[in-house]
Design an enzyme around this catalytic site. Structure first.
Site, mmCIF file in Angstrom:
data_model
loop_
_atom_site.group_PDB
_atom_site.id
_atom_site.type_symbol
_atom_site.label_atom_id
_atom_site.label_comp_id
_atom_site.label_asym_id
_atom_site.label_seq_id
_atom_site.Cartn_x
_atom_site.Cartn_y
_atom_site.Cartn_z
ATOM 1 N N GLN A 211 0.834 -1.217 0.000
ATOM 2 C CA GLN A 211 0.000 0.000 0.000
ATOM 3 C C GLN A 211 0.866 1.264 0.000
ATOM 4 O OE1 GLN A 211 -3.135 -0.237 -0.543
ATOM 5 N NE2 GLN A 211 -3.446 -2.404 -0.102
ATOM 6 N N CYS A 372 -7.834 -9.163 5.883
ATOM 7 C CA CYS A 372 -6.594 -9.902 6.141
ATOM 8 C C CYS A 372 -5.773 -9.228 7.228
ATOM 9 C CB CYS A 372 -5.756 -10.076 4.879
ATOM 10 S SG CYS A 372 -6.521 -11.137 3.685
HETATM 11 N N1 PMP Z 1 0.354 -6.176 2.562
HETATM 12 C C1 PMP Z 1 -0.637 -5.268 2.446
HETATM 13 C C2 PMP Z 1 -0.582 -4.012 3.263
HETATM 14 C C3 PMP Z 1 -1.679 -5.519 1.565
HETATM 15 O O1 PMP Z 1 -2.660 -4.620 1.432
HETATM 16 C C4 PMP Z 1 -1.693 -6.728 0.825
HETATM 17 C C5 PMP Z 1 -2.846 -7.083 -0.090
HETATM 18 N N2 PMP Z 1 -4.106 -6.782 0.417
HETATM 19 C C6 PMP Z 1 -0.627 -7.615 0.984
HETATM 20 C C7 PMP Z 1 0.378 -7.302 1.851
HETATM 21 C C8 PMP Z 1 -0.548 -8.897 0.222
HETATM 22 O O2 PMP Z 1 -0.408 -8.645 -1.130
HETATM 23 P P1 PMP Z 1 -0.553 -9.834 -2.198
HETATM 24 O O3 PMP Z 1 -1.824 -10.544 -1.867
HETATM 25 O O4 PMP Z 1 -0.594 -9.124 -3.509
HETATM 26 O O5 PMP Z 1 0.650 -10.701 -2.042
#
Ligand code: PMP
Length: 414
Positions: A211, A372
């Site tokens: 982000q 998440c």
């Molecule tokens: N870190 C942050 C702050 C996120 O917003 C996200 C995705 N929502 C991730 C890690 C993980 O990214 P990815 O699923 O593309 O590996």
């Protein structure tokens, strides 16, 4: 791929919107209002066309062929690496490793650097507002090594307690792993200060930039991180591709992670020697089209200008925050002074999932759930939030549509 492009002079959101074919479509018979950009962003024509061109005219495997197409694909793939290097101002292309995304980049560091350098009694510091992908890989490592995971606390407004963080730094802290921005609360962390404090303590720093990169100019030499991870799909590029930046000396000293083709110099049953950086960490056929599409996406955001995007998104954040505050019973979770255009909220008497479902009927895409980041929900004692996250193509009118949609939600539950 050309050099980093000069930004457009003026921020013309209507012309930007025309670059994104999906924004023209209807959702449930209504104009699509896409406010789920923290989960994934839409793709501009420039990225879509670049991927189509790759598969139509350039497709071949990289690094192995002497034939024309293989050379062409290799040049485009490596040019993309050069573009990423310039985009985040890394010193060298060797410091750019292509991965599947932020999650894989963080796991790579945990499994290689971490396994080699973290031992019993050592500490890893993360924060209370991390995404699961910047929690679980460190929990797994700590469990394996008998190390301790410690959590930097967060204030009620969503800002990390930086004084507390500085007090937690001690000689046992091997690594600090924090997000550049929080996907759940929007908080932008003061990473330059945090990195300087960690380095003064002799600790390394990994920044989860999922982000960060989409919302602001990122200069890894300026802020000084040792590792920086991000995903293509959050910055208007394809899914399935991401980047791990690592300082060359660190990557060089790290053992490889996955074994296979391309990461070796020579293989015999007696002895295998590993390839040089960055190939040592890119086992197997990479996501060639994804990498080329990612570079096209970075070129696209550069053509608008990262500072212009940050300023525009900030304007949207202020406008939408003020409008949402007009709604009685709505509480914004996360009011840090430095924020990306991510607004998490709860509505008195309405479960966030119901908010999402009713807004969906209006063509409005927001996310509801724990994002998440379950520890964040626990910290604020809520099961979930609704989250509107804005991107470079969103408008104030769309914030108005969101507010009208939320008023309908309230009507339903009255
Ligand atoms: N870190 C942050 C702050 C996120 O917003 C996200 C995705 N929502 C991730 C890690 C993980 O990214 P990815 O699923 O593309 O590996």
């Amino acid at each position: 791929m050309s050099a980093v492009i000069e930004p457009r002079v003026e921020y013309d959101v209507e012309s930007i919107r025309r670059d994104f074919p999906i924004l023209k479509r209807l959702a449930r018979g209504k104009h699509l209002v896409y406010l789920d950009n923290a989960a994934t962003t839409q793709k501009p024509r420039q990225v879509i066309d670049r991927i189509v061109r790759y598969y139509s005219e350039e497709n071949s495997n990289v690094h192995r062929g002497v034939h024309y197409l293989s050379e062409l694909a290799t040049v485009e793939y490596e040019n993309a690496r050069g573009y990423v290097q310039r985009f985040i101002n890394a010193r060298d292309v060797k410091e750019i490793v292509f991965t599947r995304g932020t999650t894989e980049s963080i796991n790579l560091v945990a499994q290689t650097w971490g396994r080699k350098n973290v031992g019993a009694g050592d500490e890893i510091l993360i924060s209370a507002i991390e995404h699961h992908s910047n929690i679980v890989p460190w929990q797994m490592l700590c469990a394996e090594k008998n190390a301790t995971l410690r959590i930097v606390p967060v204030a009620d407004n969503g800002e990390l307690l930086i004084d507390e963080y500085e007090r937690m730094l001690n000689p046992r802290v091997k690594l600090v792993a924090v997000g550049h921005g929080s996907n759940a609360l929007g908080t932008i962390n003061p990473i330059k200060r945090m990195i300087a404090a960690a380095h003064a303590n002799g600790s390394l720093v990994l920044i989860d930039g999922a982000q960060g990169v989409p919302h602001m100019r990122v200069d890894v030499q300026d802020h000084g991180s040792d590792f920086y991870a991000f995903s293509g799909h959050k910055v208007y590029g394809p899914t399935g591709v991401g980047v791990l930046y690592g300082r060359e000396a660190l990557l060089d000293a790290m053992p490889p992670w996955q074994g296979g083709g391309d990461m070796i110099l020579s293989v015999s049953f007696e002895k295998t020697t590993y390839n040089a950086l960055p190939y040592k960490f890119e086992a197997g056929t990479p996501n060639i089209a994804g990498v080329i599409g990612l570079a096209a996406a970075l070129e696209y955001v550069s053509s608008i200008g990262l500072d212009a995007i940050a300023a525009y998104e900030h304007e949207l954040l202020v406008y939408a925050t003020n409008r949402l505050r007009e709604i009685e019973g709505l509480r914004i979770i996360g009011t840090a002074r430095e924020k990306a255009a991510v607004i998490s909220f709860v509505l008195e008497g309405v479960h966030p999932h119901d908010i999402g479902t009713i807004l969906d009927q209006e063509g409005i895409a927001v996310r509801t759930g724990h994002h998440c980041a379950q520890p964040v929900m626990l910290r604020y004692n809520i099961p979930a939030t609704g989250r509107a996250s804005f991107g470079l193509y969103n408008t104030k009118e769309e914030a108005d549509v969101l507010v009208a949609g939320l008023r309908k939600v309230i009507e339903v539950f009255r």
